[in-house]
Design a protein around this motif. Structure first.
Motif, PDB file in Angstrom:
ATOM      1  N   HIS A  62       1.279  -1.214  -0.165  1.00 21.88           N
ATOM      2  CA  HIS A  62      -0.003  -0.064  -0.552  1.00 21.88           C
ATOM      3  C   HIS A  62       1.598   1.136  -0.048  1.00 21.88           C
ATOM      4  CE1 HIS A  62      -3.090   2.957   2.167  1.00 21.88           C
ATOM      5  NE2 HIS A  62      -3.338   2.545   1.020  1.00 21.88           N
ATOM      6  N   ILE A  63       0.740   2.370  -1.451  1.00 19.38           N
ATOM      7  CA  ILE A  63       1.558   2.804  -1.169  1.00 19.38           C
ATOM      8  C   ILE A  63       1.182   4.204  -0.825  1.00 19.38           C
ATOM      9  CG2 ILE A  63       3.457   3.962  -3.096  1.00 19.38           C
ATOM     10  CD1 ILE A  63       4.336   1.497  -4.103  1.00 19.38           C
ATOM     11  N   VAL A  64       1.222   4.935  -0.459  1.00 21.89           N
ATOM     12  CA  VAL A  64       0.921   6.894  -0.219  1.00 21.89           C
ATOM     13  C   VAL A  64       1.841   7.731   0.072  1.00 21.89           C
ATOM     14  CG1 VAL A  64      -0.289   8.266   1.646  1.00 21.89           C
ATOM     15  CG2 VAL A  64      -1.234   5.084   0.975  1.00 21.89           C
ATOM     16  N   PHE A  65       1.640   8.812  -1.066  1.00 22.08           N
ATOM     17  CA  PHE A  65       1.997   9.587  -0.570  1.00 22.08           C
ATOM     18  C   PHE A  65       1.613  10.751  -0.736  1.00 22.08           C
ATOM     19  CE2 PHE A  65       2.710   8.867  -4.972  1.00 22.08           C
ATOM     20  CZ  PHE A  65       2.718   9.647  -6.262  1.00 22.08           C
ATOM     21  N   ALA A  66       1.966  11.972  -0.288  1.00 24.22           N
ATOM     22  CA  ALA A  66       1.295  13.275  -0.146  1.00 24.22           C
ATOM     23  C   ALA A  66       2.076  14.400  -0.050  1.00 24.22           C
ATOM     24  CB  ALA A  66       0.388  13.521   0.666  1.00 24.22           C
ATOM     25  N   LEU A  67       1.712  15.493  -0.890  1.00 22.12           N
ATOM     26  CA  LEU A  67       2.426  16.578  -0.740  1.00 22.12           C
ATOM     27  C   LEU A  67       1.514  18.166  -0.435  1.00 22.12           C
ATOM     28  CD1 LEU A  67       5.022  18.591  -2.752  1.00 22.12           C
ATOM     29  CD2 LEU A  67       2.597  18.731  -4.371  1.00 22.12           C
ATOM     30  N   ASP A  68       2.293  19.009   0.306  1.00 19.57           N
ATOM     31  CA  ASP A  68       1.783  19.571   0.740  1.00 19.57           C
ATOM     32  C   ASP A  68       2.858  21.287   0.838  1.00 19.57           C
ATOM     33  OD1 ASP A  68       0.408  21.751   2.043  1.00 19.57           O
ATOM     34  OD2 ASP A  68      -0.387  20.381   4.098  1.00 19.57           O
TER      35      ASP A  68
END
Length: 241
Positions: free
Chosen positions: A85-91
């Protein structure tokens, strides 16, 4: 999914300071170097690094190969038996530079990287803007067609304009301690966002988000009953004598 990918030319939005990708991935080839997700630019994508077994998450400016931020976890991803399960987030609105890009694998946030660069505060990338979005390969509009992902995908989310955590898409089973999927997470997908469950064998590229985007499939998607909630045993090609 080799030689096959899903894509759409999105319209009606502008570059954003926030985005989230969440997807369940099972590799068939441990040395796969396919793109799992990309947008517009040659350097705005997530992909496996081939024989070195790495995962690369790159962010670039709109219509530019100039990288604004990179995360390349130190550990390798060559398991062909289990789902990742791959999650990446940009903020990029975050005041702390290291908090502007985050990566989680199976619910655990990655903190060790062989390559790590941070975007400047409040900068925008190709994500969110109009243009081509692809799942499973790189398109010619993104700097050259190819790099097909060799494996299986399920429940792929792209949240346009929103930064979420892995716990928004999965949870730890209280009995087994295993990371498990949330099949109907409470997230907002934004204007160009989407949710591809890939569970309808008659309509594999169906967008289950409220946007109901119409995607195009290049090649032929193959349905499988192997999924994050029902994992089938797989031969480990790394153990072949």
């Amino acid at each position: 999914m080799a030689s096959t990918y899903i894509y759409k030319d999105m319209t009606g939005n502008a570059p954003s300071t926030k985005m989230t990708y969440s997807g369940w991935i099972k590799k068939i080839n441990p040395d796969d170097n396919g793109r799992i997700f990309g947008a517009q630019s040659i350097a705005c994508h997530a992909y496996f690094g081939g024989s070195d077994g790495t995962l690369n998450v790159d962010f670039a400016a709109r219509d530019s190969s100039s990288s604004l931020g990179i995360r390349k976890p130190t550990r390798l991803f060559r398991d062909t038996n289990a789902w990742y399960h791959i999650v990446f987030a940009l903020d990029t609105t975050q005041g702390t530079a290291d908090d502007r890009i985050k990566v989680w694998i199976n619910g655990v946030q990655e903190t060790s990287f062989t390559t790590k660069t941070n975007p400047s505060q409040n900068s925008t990338t190709a994500y969110g803007d109009d243009g081509y979005y692809s799942v499973g390969a790189r398109m010619s509009q993104q700097g050259g067609a190819g790099h097909y992902f060799d494996g299986v995908m399920s429940h792929v989310h792209y949240c346009d304009g929103y930064a979420y955590q892995a716990s928004d898409f999965g949870s730890t089973d209280a009995t087994t301690g295993e990371w498990k999927i949330k099949t109907s997470p409470s997230v907002t997908h934004g204007t160009n966002g989407f949710f591809l469950k890939m569970e309808n064998s008659a309509n594999m590229d169906l967008d289950s988000s409220t946007n109901n985007h119409s995607f195009t499939t290049a090649g032929t998607l193959t349905s499988t009953v192997d999924n994050p909630s029902n994992v089938f045993a797989t031969m480990n090609s790394l153990n072949i004598p």
